[in-house]
Design an enzyme around this catalytic site. Structure first.
Site, short mmCIF file in Angstrom:
data_model
loop_
_atom_site.label_atom_id
_atom_site.label_comp_id
_atom_site.label_asym_id
_atom_site.label_seq_id
_atom_site.Cartn_x
_atom_site.Cartn_y
_atom_site.Cartn_z
CE LYS A 189 -3.23 -1.16 -0.73
NZ LYS A 189 -3.40 -1.92 -2.01
N GLY A 223 2.14 2.51 -2.86
CA GLY A 223 2.16 3.07 -4.21
C GLY A 223 2.78 2.12 -5.23
CD1 TRP A 252 2.07 6.62 -10.18
CD2 TRP A 252 2.40 7.32 -8.07
NE1 TRP A 252 2.35 7.96 -10.22
CE2 TRP A 252 2.55 8.42 -8.94
CE3 TRP A 252 2.55 7.52 -6.71
CZ2 TRP A 252 2.85 9.70 -8.48
CZ3 TRP A 252 2.84 8.80 -6.24
CH2 TRP A 252 2.99 9.87 -7.12
CG HIS A 312 4.69 -6.51 -1.19
ND1 HIS A 312 4.74 -5.19 -1.58
CD2 HIS A 312 3.43 -6.92 -1.48
CE1 HIS A 312 3.56 -4.84 -2.09
NE2 HIS A 312 2.76 -5.88 -2.05
CB SER A 349 -3.43 2.79 2.12
OG SER A 349 -3.69 2.31 0.84
P1 A3P Z 1 -4.82 5.13 -0.79
O1 A3P Z 1 -5.50 3.93 -0.21
O2 A3P Z 1 -4.25 6.02 0.27
O3 A3P Z 1 -5.69 5.87 -1.73
P2 A3P Z 1 -0.32 -0.18 -3.67
O4 A3P Z 1 -0.33 0.13 -5.12
O5 A3P Z 1 1.04 -0.36 -3.09
O6 A3P Z 1 -1.27 -1.27 -3.34
O7 A3P Z 1 -0.84 1.14 -2.94
C1 A3P Z 1 -2.16 1.59 -3.10
C2 A3P Z 1 -2.22 3.06 -2.73
O8 A3P Z 1 -1.63 3.81 -3.80
C3 A3P Z 1 -3.63 3.54 -2.58
O9 A3P Z 1 -3.56 4.60 -1.64
C4 A3P Z 1 -3.94 4.02 -3.99
O10 A3P Z 1 -5.02 4.89 -4.08
C5 A3P Z 1 -2.62 4.69 -4.35
N1 A3P Z 1 -2.40 4.82 -5.80
C6 A3P Z 1 -2.72 3.93 -6.77
N2 A3P Z 1 -2.37 4.40 -7.97
C7 A3P Z 1 -1.83 5.62 -7.77
C8 A3P Z 1 -1.29 6.60 -8.65
N3 A3P Z 1 -1.27 6.42 -9.95
N4 A3P Z 1 -0.81 7.74 -8.09
C9 A3P Z 1 -0.84 7.93 -6.75
N5 A3P Z 1 -1.34 7.04 -5.88
C10 A3P Z 1 -1.84 5.88 -6.38
#
Ligand code: A3P
Length: 303
Positions: free
Chosen positions: A48, A50, A53, A113, A143
């Protein structure tokens, strides 16, 4: 173990970190079977922070000659980043079968991870590059809580984990791939000792200075942006393509799912810094801040 084990409460400690039964099998399979290549790029994250991303950005920047980002056929428009850059430990071990990576083109991109100490020996022994991304523990916990409960409810019809229960586990280090602070510190120290091997990034910096951070990333991966790419909008194009707004609104990410069952839309919630304050109590925030200060004290790392 069944699919349900993914978010069930049974965690096992292995090499200092906590895993579900299914994850642990995957970690062991990675350690036993994965054959790294010199040119492999591993995108390592705490859950969680990012991951989705980062996968999108590294895929886009490594493939920018093949798919200029103004191209309507860019794979990121029709595939989820977790499909384009699979998790090493999930792809390598699904339903008892060991996966096959021979069709991947070089440089191969994987997400993981895995804690530093649990990486497969071949990764440790070869000059693969590791990009590490983490996020402040308060937003990570918030998150994770939303994500886990969404999976529990949607995928399994199970009840919500209470915030108090999740907070207590997280602060004691008993969370997926936790203790969170140990995971982060191991990679932080490695990035200081071996900066050409490990690039250490933070979600908050990526949000605040996306151009600076992505330029750093591209340089680290040996694919720096040329001046021309900066002036002709290629860098901006990648940031836009990979933005939360763009990715979360794509049809594939609204309706598709991973072959392990998770809906792609569970990886997109809000994508902001500081949202934890809307969930955690002031006391919880104070307690987490205090733990973070104590754990990271003396290492030159702050959140
Ligand atoms: P939130 O729950 O705070 O919104 P992971 O990808 O490691 O599972 O993390 C998920 C988190 O990254 C979530 O945070 C999600 O909304 C956020 N996220 C996903 N895509 C993103 C992007 N393109 N830019 C920024 N944050 C992103």
């Amino acid at each position: 173990p069944t699919e349900k084990d993914w978010v069930a409460n049974h965690l096992h400690q292995y090499q200092g970190f906590w895993h579900t039964t299914r994850q642990l099998q995957a970690v062991l399979a990675c350690q036993r079977h994965f054959q790294a290549e010199d040119s492999d790029i591993l995108l390592v994250t705490t859950p969680k922070s990012g991951t989705t991303w980062l996968k999108a950005m590294v895929f886009a920047l490594m493939n920018r000659d093949r798919y200029p980002n103004n191209n309507d056929h860019h794979p990121l428009l029709s595939e989820n980043p977790h499909v384009l850059v699979p998790f090493l430990e999930l792809r390598l071990y699904i339903d008892g079968r060991v996966g096959d990576f021979t069709t991947f083109t070089s440089p191969r991109l994987f997400g993981t991870h895995l804690p530093l100490g649990s990486l497969p020996e071949t990764v440790k022994n070869l000059p693969c590059k590791l990009v590490y991304l983490c996020r402040n523990p308060k937003d990570t916990l918030a998150s994770l809580w939303h994500f886990t409960n969404k999976l529990r409810k949607k995928g399994m019809g199970m009840g919500t984990n209470s915030l108090e229960w999740s907070f207590d586990k997280f602060t004691r280090g008993v969370s997926l791939y936790g203790p969170f602070w140990d995971h982060v510190l191991e990679y932080w120290k490695e990035s200081l000792e071996n900066p050409e091997r490990v690039l250490f990034l933070k979600y908050e910096d990526m949000k605040e200075q996306p151009k600076v951070q992505v330029s750093k990333l591209a340089k680290f991966l040996g694919r720096p942006f040329s001046l021309q790419e900066v002036t002709n909008g290629a860098l901006d194009g990648i940031l836009k393509l990979c933005s939360f707004e763009n990715l979360s609104n794509l049809e594939v990410n609204k309706t598709g799912k991973l072959d392990t069952g998770e809906d792609f839309n569970t990886f997109f919630r809000q994508g902001e810094v500081g949202d934890a304050k809307n969930l955690l109590t002031p006391q919880m925030i104070e307690e987490l801040d205090q733990i973070t200060r104590e754990k990271l004290h003396g290492y030159g790392l702050k959140f």
